[in-house]
Write a protein that holds these residues in place. Structure first.
Motif, PDB file in Angstrom:
ATOM      1  N   ILE A  95       0.927  -0.946   0.011  1.00 22.55           N
ATOM      2  CA  ILE A  95      -0.264   0.143   0.069  1.00 22.55           C
ATOM      3  C   ILE A  95       0.997   1.447  -0.137  1.00 22.55           C
ATOM      4  CG2 ILE A  95      -1.739   1.331   1.031  1.00 22.55           C
ATOM      5  CD1 ILE A  95      -2.928  -1.353   2.460  1.00 22.55           C
ATOM      6  N   ILE A  96       0.863   2.225  -0.835  1.00 25.52           N
ATOM      7  CA  ILE A  96       1.530   3.342  -1.112  1.00 25.52           C
ATOM      8  C   ILE A  96       0.673   4.443  -0.964  1.00 25.52           C
ATOM      9  CG2 ILE A  96       3.209   4.545  -2.799  1.00 25.52           C
ATOM     10  CD1 ILE A  96       2.492   0.982  -3.443  1.00 25.52           C
ATOM     11  N   PHE A 131      -5.045  -5.935   4.981  1.00 26.88           N
ATOM     12  CA  PHE A 131      -4.330  -4.913   5.749  1.00 26.88           C
ATOM     13  C   PHE A 131      -5.592  -4.548   6.643  1.00 26.88           C
ATOM     14  CE2 PHE A 131      -1.339  -5.030   2.651  1.00 26.88           C
ATOM     15  CZ  PHE A 131      -0.012  -4.624   3.106  1.00 26.88           C
ATOM     16  N   ASN A 132      -4.984  -4.133   8.036  1.00 31.54           N
ATOM     17  CA  ASN A 132      -5.931  -3.171   8.938  1.00 31.54           C
ATOM     18  C   ASN A 132      -5.309  -1.763   8.902  1.00 31.54           C
ATOM     19  OD1 ASN A 132      -7.911  -5.488   9.934  1.00 31.54           O
ATOM     20  ND2 ASN A 132      -6.131  -6.190  11.062  1.00 31.54           N
ATOM     21  N   HIS A 133      -6.408  -0.973   8.869  1.00 33.83           N
ATOM     22  CA  HIS A 133      -6.063   0.625   9.134  1.00 33.83           C
ATOM     23  C   HIS A 133      -6.175   0.862  10.683  1.00 33.83           C
ATOM     24  CE1 HIS A 133      -6.330   4.581   7.325  1.00 33.83           C
ATOM     25  NE2 HIS A 133      -5.082   4.362   7.522  1.00 33.83           N
ATOM     26  N   PHE A 134      -5.047   0.896  11.300  1.00 35.19           N
ATOM     27  CA  PHE A 134      -4.882   1.254  12.656  1.00 35.19           C
ATOM     28  C   PHE A 134      -4.375   2.504  13.139  1.00 35.19           C
ATOM     29  CE2 PHE A 134      -4.957  -3.666  13.873  1.00 35.19           C
ATOM     30  CZ  PHE A 134      -6.351  -3.545  13.977  1.00 35.19           C
ATOM     31  N   SER A 135      -5.252   2.983  14.211  1.00 33.69           N
ATOM     32  CA  SER A 135      -4.292   3.989  14.992  1.00 33.69           C
ATOM     33  C   SER A 135      -3.329   3.134  16.119  1.00 33.69           C
ATOM     34  CB  SER A 135      -5.091   4.912  15.802  1.00 33.69           C
ATOM     35  OG  SER A 135      -6.131   4.189  16.332  1.00 33.69           O
ATOM     36  N   GLU A 194       6.338   6.628  22.693  1.00 36.77           N
ATOM     37  CA  GLU A 194       7.227   5.880  21.648  1.00 36.77           C
ATOM     38  C   GLU A 194       6.594   5.629  20.260  1.00 36.77           C
ATOM     39  OE1 GLU A 194      10.914   3.817  20.999  1.00 36.77           O
ATOM     40  OE2 GLU A 194      10.043   4.849  22.590  1.00 36.77           O
ATOM     41  N   THR A 195       5.411   5.446  19.934  1.00 36.27           N
ATOM     42  CA  THR A 195       4.827   5.615  18.542  1.00 36.27           C
ATOM     43  C   THR A 195       3.412   6.044  18.622  1.00 36.27           C
ATOM     44  OG1 THR A 195       5.973   3.340  18.068  1.00 36.27           O
ATOM     45  CG2 THR A 195       4.061   4.011  16.496  1.00 36.27           C
ATOM     46  N   GLU A 196       3.130   6.933  17.735  1.00 37.40           N
ATOM     47  CA  GLU A 196       1.680   7.504  17.747  1.00 37.40           C
ATOM     48  C   GLU A 196       1.464   7.620  16.316  1.00 37.40           C
ATOM     49  OE1 GLU A 196       0.861  11.370  19.126  1.00 37.40           O
ATOM     50  OE2 GLU A 196       2.965  11.979  19.553  1.00 37.40           O
ATOM     51  N   GLU A 197       1.041   6.491  15.602  1.00 40.98           N
ATOM     52  CA  GLU A 197       0.776   6.832  14.026  1.00 40.98           C
ATOM     53  C   GLU A 197      -0.756   6.078  13.770  1.00 40.98           C
ATOM     54  OE1 GLU A 197       3.258   6.835  11.527  1.00 40.98           O
ATOM     55  OE2 GLU A 197       4.940   7.414  12.724  1.00 40.98           O
ATOM     56  N   ILE A 198      -1.225   6.434  12.501  1.00 41.37           N
ATOM     57  CA  ILE A 198      -2.248   5.815  11.696  1.00 41.37           C
ATOM     58  C   ILE A 198      -1.387   4.965  10.683  1.00 41.37           C
ATOM     59  CG2 ILE A 198      -4.228   5.693  10.446  1.00 41.37           C
ATOM     60  CD1 ILE A 198      -4.876   8.277  11.993  1.00 41.37           C
ATOM     61  N   MET A 199      -1.528   3.698  10.556  1.00 45.93           N
ATOM     62  CA  MET A 199      -0.911   3.049   9.705  1.00 45.93           C
ATOM     63  C   MET A 199      -1.550   1.791   9.077  1.00 45.93           C
ATOM     64  SD  MET A 199       2.157   1.137  12.241  1.00 45.93           S
ATOM     65  CE  MET A 199       2.710   2.515  12.858  1.00 45.93           C
ATOM     66  N   TRP A 200      -1.029   1.167   8.085  1.00 48.26           N
ATOM     67  CA  TRP A 200      -1.547   0.096   7.492  1.00 48.26           C
ATOM     68  C   TRP A 200      -0.895  -1.209   8.124  1.00 48.26           C
ATOM     69  CZ3 TRP A 200      -6.195  -0.198   5.270  1.00 48.26           C
ATOM     70  CH2 TRP A 200      -6.758   1.051   4.418  1.00 48.26           C
ATOM     71  N   LEU A 201      -1.357  -2.064   8.639  1.00 52.74           N
ATOM     72  CA  LEU A 201      -0.575  -3.268   9.233  1.00 52.74           C
ATOM     73  C   LEU A 201      -1.439  -4.581   8.613  1.00 52.74           C
ATOM     74  CD1 LEU A 201      -0.401  -2.472  13.390  1.00 52.74           C
ATOM     75  CD2 LEU A 201       1.261  -2.248  11.449  1.00 52.74           C
ATOM     76  N   PRO A 202      -0.233  -5.424   8.040  1.00 55.23           N
ATOM     77  CA  PRO A 202      -0.765  -6.631   7.327  1.00 55.23           C
ATOM     78  C   PRO A 202      -1.513  -7.458   8.326  1.00 55.23           C
ATOM     79  CG  PRO A 202       1.488  -6.786   7.728  1.00 55.23           C
ATOM     80  CD  PRO A 202       1.151  -5.306   8.146  1.00 55.23           C
ATOM     81  N   ILE A 203      -2.658  -8.193   7.780  1.00 51.09           N
ATOM     82  CA  ILE A 203      -3.270  -9.130   8.554  1.00 51.09           C
ATOM     83  C   ILE A 203      -2.190 -10.358   8.805  1.00 51.09           C
ATOM     84  CG2 ILE A 203      -5.355 -10.511   8.776  1.00 51.09           C
ATOM     85  CD1 ILE A 203      -6.717  -8.555   7.243  1.00 51.09           C
ATOM     86  N   MET A 204      -1.809 -10.630   7.590  1.00 57.65           N
ATOM     87  CA  MET A 204      -0.832 -11.881   7.743  1.00 57.65           C
ATOM     88  C   MET A 204       0.525 -11.410   7.094  1.00 57.65           C
ATOM     89  SD  MET A 204      -2.288 -14.627   8.952  1.00 57.65           S
ATOM     90  CE  MET A 204      -1.241 -16.107   8.088  1.00 57.65           C
ATOM     91  N   GLU A 205       1.709 -11.822   7.458  1.00 58.17           N
ATOM     92  CA  GLU A 205       2.924 -11.576   6.952  1.00 58.17           C
ATOM     93  C   GLU A 205       3.378 -12.571   6.104  1.00 58.17           C
ATOM     94  OE1 GLU A 205       5.375 -10.446  10.239  1.00 58.17           O
ATOM     95  OE2 GLU A 205       5.217  -8.155   9.852  1.00 58.17           O
ATOM     96  N   THR A 206       4.286 -12.391   5.324  1.00 64.97           N
ATOM     97  CA  THR A 206       4.890 -13.136   4.469  1.00 64.97           C
ATOM     98  C   THR A 206       6.395 -13.212   4.443  1.00 64.97           C
ATOM     99  OG1 THR A 206       4.793 -14.333   2.303  1.00 64.97           O
ATOM    100  CG2 THR A 206       4.987 -11.971   2.217  1.00 64.97           C
ATOM    101  N   THR A 207       7.130 -14.181   3.991  1.00 65.31           N
ATOM    102  CA  THR A 207       8.587 -14.094   3.824  1.00 65.31           C
ATOM    103  C   THR A 207       9.102 -14.252   2.442  1.00 65.31           C
ATOM    104  OG1 THR A 207       8.947 -16.498   4.456  1.00 65.31           O
ATOM    105  CG2 THR A 207       8.889 -14.968   6.378  1.00 65.31           C
ATOM    106  N   GLN A 231       4.468   9.466   0.278  1.00 68.75           N
ATOM    107  CA  GLN A 231       4.379   9.736   1.805  1.00 68.75           C
ATOM    108  C   GLN A 231       4.966   8.533   2.513  1.00 68.75           C
ATOM    109  OE1 GLN A 231       4.639  13.101   0.727  1.00 68.75           O
ATOM    110  NE2 GLN A 231       3.546  13.375   2.763  1.00 68.75           N
ATOM    111  N   ASP A 232       4.313   7.329   2.394  1.00 72.19           N
ATOM    112  CA  ASP A 232       4.351   6.153   3.121  1.00 72.19           C
ATOM    113  C   ASP A 232       4.392   4.980   2.309  1.00 72.19           C
ATOM    114  OD1 ASP A 232       4.787   7.500   6.067  1.00 72.19           O
ATOM    115  OD2 ASP A 232       2.797   8.019   5.713  1.00 72.19           O
ATOM    116  N   VAL A 233       5.075   4.033   2.781  1.00 76.25           N
ATOM    117  CA  VAL A 233       4.870   2.722   2.194  1.00 76.25           C
ATOM    118  C   VAL A 233       4.587   1.558   3.020  1.00 76.25           C
ATOM    119  CG1 VAL A 233       5.872   0.932   0.574  1.00 76.25           C
ATOM    120  CG2 VAL A 233       6.676   3.324   0.160  1.00 76.25           C
ATOM    121  N   TYR A 234       3.557   0.669   2.843  1.00 76.50           N
ATOM    122  CA  TYR A 234       3.438  -0.353   3.811  1.00 76.50           C
ATOM    123  C   TYR A 234       3.522  -1.765   3.103  1.00 76.50           C
ATOM    124  CZ  TYR A 234       1.693   3.533   6.705  1.00 76.50           C
ATOM    125  OH  TYR A 234       1.585   4.789   7.236  1.00 76.50           O
ATOM    126  N   HIS A 235       3.775  -2.829   3.803  1.00 75.11           N
ATOM    127  CA  HIS A 235       3.898  -4.093   3.067  1.00 75.11           C
ATOM    128  C   HIS A 235       3.796  -5.231   3.957  1.00 75.11           C
ATOM    129  CE1 HIS A 235       7.961  -4.673   4.691  1.00 75.11           C
ATOM    130  NE2 HIS A 235       8.213  -3.404   4.241  1.00 75.11           N
TER     131      HIS A 235
END
Length: 239
Positions: A95-96, A131-135, A194-207, A231-235
């Motif tokens: 997600i870009i 992905f989940n859109h989390f604060s 330490e962290t205060e962000e709104i970000m996209w976090l993957p539901i499942m990760e891959t290798t 601005q931001d890149v999430y994977h």
């Protein structure tokens, strides 16, 4: 190490980017926040939030002031938010998030990054459901019980709370960012996140196991980072 560690890793990756990229990113965000509302952060919560994030990433006061002054001066410069979804090397999903004054230019540049690294740009909705859109907030030197009490007393619902050696990490919906942050700061005005962000976090990760695919993934990340409008890149790749 857990999801909380992965969240901090995302935040640290942004901090370690080139200063000029960071300055340009926040210059745009501050300008747009000031232009769309009041240029006074005390009456414009969106602007205040962006400025606080910028300061955490060592954006200078001069860069912040210039962006606000530009908005005050009535500049007709305008940026549009754009989100692109893509399929990268291996099973990587992207997600870009972009802020651009020329959507056609930006999508062409982003598509080129995927094409040159063996991936492809997807249509809207093709990746985001993974992905989940989390604060996300990480608070050091507090206990989970303390945070739970604050949230319950303020009638704030969250998705999850995790504890590790750094502290407590709170996950809420993106829409709950201000409610969570306000509740915590009203209970403890001196706390430092330490962290205060709104970000996209993957539901499942891959290798990614193949050396060739790892090389292509790294090249894709580098190419995306070099695009001024990104601005931001999430994977979803576990690094």
């Amino acid at each position: 190490m857990g999801r909380a560690f992965e969240v901090r890793k995302v935040a640290m990756a942004k901090t370690n980017a080139a200063k000029s990229k960071i300055y340009a990113k926040y210059g745009k965000e501050i300008y747009m926040a000031a232009k769309s509302g009041s240029p006074d952060p005390e009456t414009n919560q969106a602007l205040k939030r962006v400025i606080e994030k910028a300061k955490k990433e060592q954006v200078t006061a001069d860069v912040i002031k210039r962006a606000i002054d530009k908005a005050k001066g009535g500049s007709d410069e305008n940026y549009t938010s754009a989100r692109y979804e893509g399929f990268g090397p291996g099973n990587s999903l992207f997600i870009i998030e972009c802020l651009t004054d020329n959507v056609n230019r930006t999508i062409a540049e982003v598509r080129n990054c995927f094409t040159k690294t063996g991936g492809k740009l997807g249509i809207s909705g093709s990746v985001v459901h993974q992905f989940n859109h989390f604060s996300v907030f990480t608070l050091p030197e507090v206990t989970e019980d303390e945070i739970l009490e604050i949230l319950v007393m303020n009638d704030v619902d969250v998705s999850d709370i995790e504890t590790d050696e750094v502290g407590v990490t709170i996950y809420g919906t993106a829409d709950d960012y201000n409610a969570i942050r306000t509740a915590v700061l009203e209970a403890n005005p001196d706390i430092e996140f330490e962290t205060e962000e709104i970000m996209w976090l993957p539901i499942m990760e891959t290798t990614i196991d193949s050396d060739d695919q790892k090389e292509a993934f790294d090249k894709l990340m580098q190419m995306l980072d070099e695009i001024d409008d990104v601005q931001d890149v999430y994977h979803n790749v576990a690094l």
